[in-house]
Write an enzyme that holds these catalytic residues in place. Structure first.
Site, PDB file in Angstrom:
ATOM      1  N   GLU A   1       0.572  -1.334   0.018  1.00  0.00           N
ATOM      2  CA  GLU A   1       0.492   0.135  -0.561  1.00  0.00           C
ATOM      3  C   GLU A   1       0.771   1.075   0.166  1.00  0.00           C
ATOM      4  OE1 GLU A   1      -2.691   1.436  -0.316  1.00  0.00           O
ATOM      5  OE2 GLU A   1      -4.188  -0.742   0.031  1.00  0.00           O
TER       6      GLU A   1
ATOM      7  N   ASP B   1     -10.143   2.321  -4.013  1.00  0.00           N
ATOM      8  CA  ASP B   1      -9.017   1.657  -3.306  1.00  0.00           C
ATOM      9  C   ASP B   1      -7.492   2.599  -3.155  1.00  0.00           C
ATOM     10  OD1 ASP B   1      -7.114   1.426  -0.975  1.00  0.00           O
ATOM     11  OD2 ASP B   1      -6.748  -0.693  -1.359  1.00  0.00           O
TER      12      ASP B   1
END
Ligand code: CA
Length: 294
Positions: A15, A196
């Site tokens: 991430e 996301d």
């Protein structure tokens, strides 16, 4: 397009890529692997910093160190000694939450949001840490706090709470960090995958990583339309940033958490971070967290 994994390393839940222009280095986190990874794009050396709990996101500071949103709150991490200095935990009372995506705003304040560890809805929040290290709640009743970025003219803040399948826009005051007037600007059809991480390009268009969507897609926040997409060889595409000498490369993170053996055989690169060179698009580095008042 030339899409390549950055290196052999695979994250469980990669991430939050951050480009460090001064050091030609791309950073990202592995939330479940409890680590920050940093790849020097000149020497190709990979360095990793372990964190004592899950790390949701981080930003670079004006002194070269790191401000992180850890499972147990905001903290500074010394990049060399790895020493951790707590700033504060606004969710001490919410043991079922962890921190998730975060980024610095145009004034150098750090924003990061939270989510439930067990999928409970509406228990998350979005916070802002200012240069006095005051932590302020900006948005509440969030389920999975994710992508965030600011418009090029600093008038708007864009934000994703993943299960809503929307990008919302707030009026943003760069002097104070205050946000107001929530408006939905993009509604994402289920077939695209969950929205996301997010960034913005030099034309003010939003690039969104689509979890279970095998893509990063370019969306126009003024019309709500999808206007471009880049297919990736992995399903769980998590986040995106621009970087490189000319800020025209994309760095994209992905995950392998929860994939079956069968799925992993179909997408062996799951969990890799990718570089796409010569994208034809340009973006920006995020400002360093502003430590000038310390
Ligand atoms: Ca995310």
């Amino acid at each position: 397009m030339n899409i390549k994994p950055l290196c052999n390393h695979k994250s469980m839940l990669g991430e939050g890529p951050v480009w460090d222009a001064a050091n030609h280095t791309i950073f990202w986190v592995d939330i479940m692997g409890c680590a920050i990874h940093a790849l020097d794009m000149k020497s190709h050396a990979l360095r990793s910093i372990s964190t004592p709990s899950m790390i949701g996101s981080f930003a670079l500071c004006s002194d070269g160190n790191i401000i992180a949103a850890l499972q147990d709150g905001f903290a500074f991490i010394n990049k060399n000694t790895r020493e951790i200095n707590a700033i504060g935990d606004p969710e001490k009372h919410l043991k079922g939450n962890r921190f998730n995506d975060g980024k610095t705003d145009p004034a150098g304040r750090f924003w990061a949001g939270s989510m439930s560890l067990n999928g409970e809805k509406g228990t998350g929040n979005l916070y802002m840490v200012d240069e006095q290290l005051q932590v302020k709640k900006q948005i509440e009743n969030v389920s999975i706090s994710n992508g965030l970025c600011w418009s090029l003219d600093h008038r708007f803040f864009y934000y994703i709470d993943t299960p809503t399948m929307e990008v919302v826009r707030y009026d943003y005051d760069n002097a104070t960090g205050e946000i107001s007037n929530k408006t939905t600007v993009i509604s994402i059809p289920a077939k695209e995958g969950y929205p996301d991480g997010m960034t913005i390009d030099s034309e003010g268009m939003l690039w969104i990583a689509h979890w279970e969507g095998w893509q990063v897609a370019r969306w126009d926040p003024s019309t709500g339309n999808k206007i471009d997409a880049i297919h990736l060889p992995v399903s769980l595409v998590t986040s995106i940033c621009f970087g490189g000498e000319n800020m025209d490369e994309m760095f994209i993170t992905s995950a392998r958490v929860g994939l079956t053996d069968e799925q992993l055989a179909e997408e062996p690169l799951a969990g890799s971070s990718f570089i796409i060179s010569k994208t034809g698009f340009k973006g920006f580095t995020f400002p360093a967290f502003n430590l000038s008042q310390q």
